[in-house]
Enzyme design. Structure first.
Site, PDB file in Angstrom:
ATOM      1  N   LYS A   1      98.405 -45.124 -76.821  1.00 57.43           N
ATOM      2  CA  LYS A   1      99.709 -45.242 -76.155  1.00 57.43           C
ATOM      3  C   LYS A   1     100.729 -45.959 -77.047  1.00 57.43           C
ATOM      4  CE  LYS A   1      98.075 -47.584 -72.571  1.00 57.43           C
ATOM      5  NZ  LYS A   1      96.645 -47.733 -72.900  1.00 57.43           N
TER       6      LYS A   1
ATOM      7  N   ARG B   1     100.217 -50.085 -63.972  1.00 56.48           N
ATOM      8  CA  ARG B   1      98.750 -50.059 -64.037  1.00 56.48           C
ATOM      9  C   ARG B   1      98.136 -50.095 -62.647  1.00 56.48           C
ATOM     10  NH1 ARG B   1      98.508 -52.443 -69.563  1.00 56.48           N
ATOM     11  NH2 ARG B   1      96.405 -52.326 -70.376  1.00 56.48           N
TER      12      ARG B   1
ATOM     13  N   ARG C   1      90.860 -52.256 -84.667  1.00 56.69           N
ATOM     14  CA  ARG C   1      92.323 -52.240 -84.591  1.00 56.69           C
ATOM     15  C   ARG C   1      92.957 -53.531 -85.084  1.00 56.69           C
ATOM     16  NH1 ARG C   1      95.263 -50.609 -79.026  1.00 56.69           N
ATOM     17  NH2 ARG C   1      94.356 -52.486 -78.110  1.00 56.69           N
TER      18      ARG C   1
ATOM     19  N   ARG D   1      93.900 -58.575 -81.890  1.00 51.51           N
ATOM     20  CA  ARG D   1      94.104 -59.092 -80.536  1.00 51.51           C
ATOM     21  C   ARG D   1      92.848 -59.780 -80.033  1.00 51.51           C
ATOM     22  NH1 ARG D   1      96.777 -54.298 -77.073  1.00 51.51           N
ATOM     23  NH2 ARG D   1      95.413 -55.292 -75.545  1.00 51.51           N
TER      24      ARG D   1
ATOM     25  N   ARG E   1      88.131 -54.260 -69.469  1.00 49.36           N
ATOM     26  CA  ARG E   1      89.415 -53.548 -69.463  1.00 49.36           C
ATOM     27  C   ARG E   1      89.221 -52.101 -68.986  1.00 49.36           C
ATOM     28  NH1 ARG E   1      91.152 -54.605 -75.466  1.00 49.36           N
ATOM     29  NH2 ARG E   1      93.069 -53.474 -74.982  1.00 49.36           N
TER      30      ARG E   1
HETATM   31  P1  AMP Z   1      97.809 -53.785 -73.298  1.00 53.26           P
HETATM   32  O1  AMP Z   1      98.516 -54.355 -74.494  1.00 53.26           O
HETATM   33  O2  AMP Z   1      98.634 -52.768 -72.569  1.00 53.26           O
HETATM   34  O3  AMP Z   1      96.427 -53.283 -73.612  1.00 53.26           O
HETATM   35  O4  AMP Z   1      97.614 -54.992 -72.273  1.00 53.26           O
HETATM   36  C1  AMP Z   1      96.834 -56.132 -72.621  1.00 53.26           C
HETATM   37  C2  AMP Z   1      96.501 -56.932 -71.371  1.00 53.26           C
HETATM   38  O5  AMP Z   1      97.715 -57.407 -70.764  1.00 53.26           O
HETATM   39  C3  AMP Z   1      95.789 -56.182 -70.264  1.00 53.26           C
HETATM   40  O6  AMP Z   1      94.390 -56.124 -70.463  1.00 53.26           O
HETATM   41  C4  AMP Z   1      96.164 -57.022 -69.046  1.00 53.26           C
HETATM   42  O7  AMP Z   1      95.445 -58.239 -69.018  1.00 53.26           O
HETATM   43  C5  AMP Z   1      97.613 -57.367 -69.346  1.00 53.26           C
HETATM   44  N1  AMP Z   1      98.557 -56.331 -68.844  1.00 53.26           N
HETATM   45  C6  AMP Z   1      99.373 -55.537 -69.611  1.00 53.26           C
HETATM   46  N2  AMP Z   1     100.110 -54.727 -68.835  1.00 53.26           N
HETATM   47  C7  AMP Z   1      99.751 -54.999 -67.551  1.00 53.26           C
HETATM   48  C8  AMP Z   1     100.127 -54.461 -66.294  1.00 53.26           C
HETATM   49  N3  AMP Z   1     101.030 -53.465 -66.190  1.00 53.26           N
HETATM   50  N4  AMP Z   1      99.545 -54.991 -65.179  1.00 53.26           N
HETATM   51  C9  AMP Z   1      98.649 -55.985 -65.262  1.00 53.26           C
HETATM   52  N5  AMP Z   1      98.218 -56.512 -66.417  1.00 53.26           N
HETATM   53  C10 AMP Z   1      98.764 -56.030 -67.567  1.00 53.26           C
END
Ligand code: AMP
Length: 217
Positions: A14, A88, A127, A161, A172
């Site tokens: 994404k 989400r 990554r 990360r 996740r």
């Molecule tokens: P990402 O960078 O999109 O993989 O997000 C990393 C982490 O941030 C996720 O595993 C969640 O803990 C939190 N997070 C990101 N976006 C959301 C969302 N829309 N709703 C809830 N938690 C989020």
């Protein structure tokens, strides 16, 4: 410009595709993950709580992320948003519809990036990301041209990360299937969903995403 959601499990690509749409079309990436990673370095109590939840691979509460997206949207003009990692949950999806409606904007497409779980561990554990511009790299499949230097912006702030571990990925993925995957049916019912093959190479996925936007935008 169209507004689009990129939907898919962690490691689906994404962020990579969102960056590409920014570069090629001048669209605006709105990544709640990036916003939360910025919040966790703020040194506030909220930032500390968010960091714990993220590192466990769980979802942050709806109210926090809806608040973050609401702030960004109200500070921006026009459209052309790429929602990356948001919504989400169904509650977040409803909140997004209301926010866009209030701005006189609408959602034009939801692109589900379909991938095989088996490839996600390799993608996620290899990554690394540019801390300055957010470009995404991978140890074996997409290393920087010069070791330690971002191809896109020249920064040497390349990071991994804290949640890109095999253990956090399990959680996740569980969160994705339990809380996020219902959005596939939700947007299908609204006639907005297109599925692309996220296992194809980056350029082929980019072409498939571009085709959806040209058709729907
Ligand atoms: P990402 O960078 O999109 O993989 O997000 C990393 C982490 O941030 C996720 O595993 C969640 O803990 C939190 N997070 C990101 N976006 C959301 C969302 N829309 N709703 C809830 N938690 C989020």
């Amino acid at each position: 410009m169209p507004n689009v959601i990129l939907l898919g499990p962690p490691g689906a690509g994404k962020g990579t595709q969102a960056k590409r749409l920014e570069d090629e079309r001048g669209m605006v990436q709105l990544s709640t993950g990036d916003m939360l990673r910025a919040a966790r370095t703020s040194g506030t109590e909220m930032g500390r709580r968010v960091a714990e939840v993220m590192d466990r691979g769980e979802l942050v509460t709806d109210d926090i992320v809806i608040g973050l997206i609401g702030e960004r949207l109200s500070a921006s003009q026009g459209g052309g948003f790429i929602f990356d990692g948001f919504p989400r949950t169904l509650k977040q999806a409803d909140a997004l519809a209301a926010l866009l409606d209030r701005m006189g904007q609408r959602l034009d497409a939801v692109i589900e990036m379909q991938v095989d779980d088996a490839v996600l561990v390799a993608r996620i554990t290899g990554r690394y990301i540019c801390g300055s511009c957010g470009a995404v790299y991978h140890d074996t499949t997409r290393p920087t041209r010069v070791a330690g230097v971002c191809d896109a912006c020249g920064s040497t702030d390349l990071r991994r990360r804290a949640d890109d571990t095999e253990e956090a990925l399990k959680q996740r993925l569980l969160e994705y299937y339990k809380k996020t995957s219902p959005l596939i049916g939700y947007y299908y019912a609204k006639g907005l969903l297109t599925t692309v093959d996220g296992l194809a190479d980056m350029d082929a996925v980019g072409a498939a995403v571009a085709a959806v936007l040209d058709r729907r935008g």
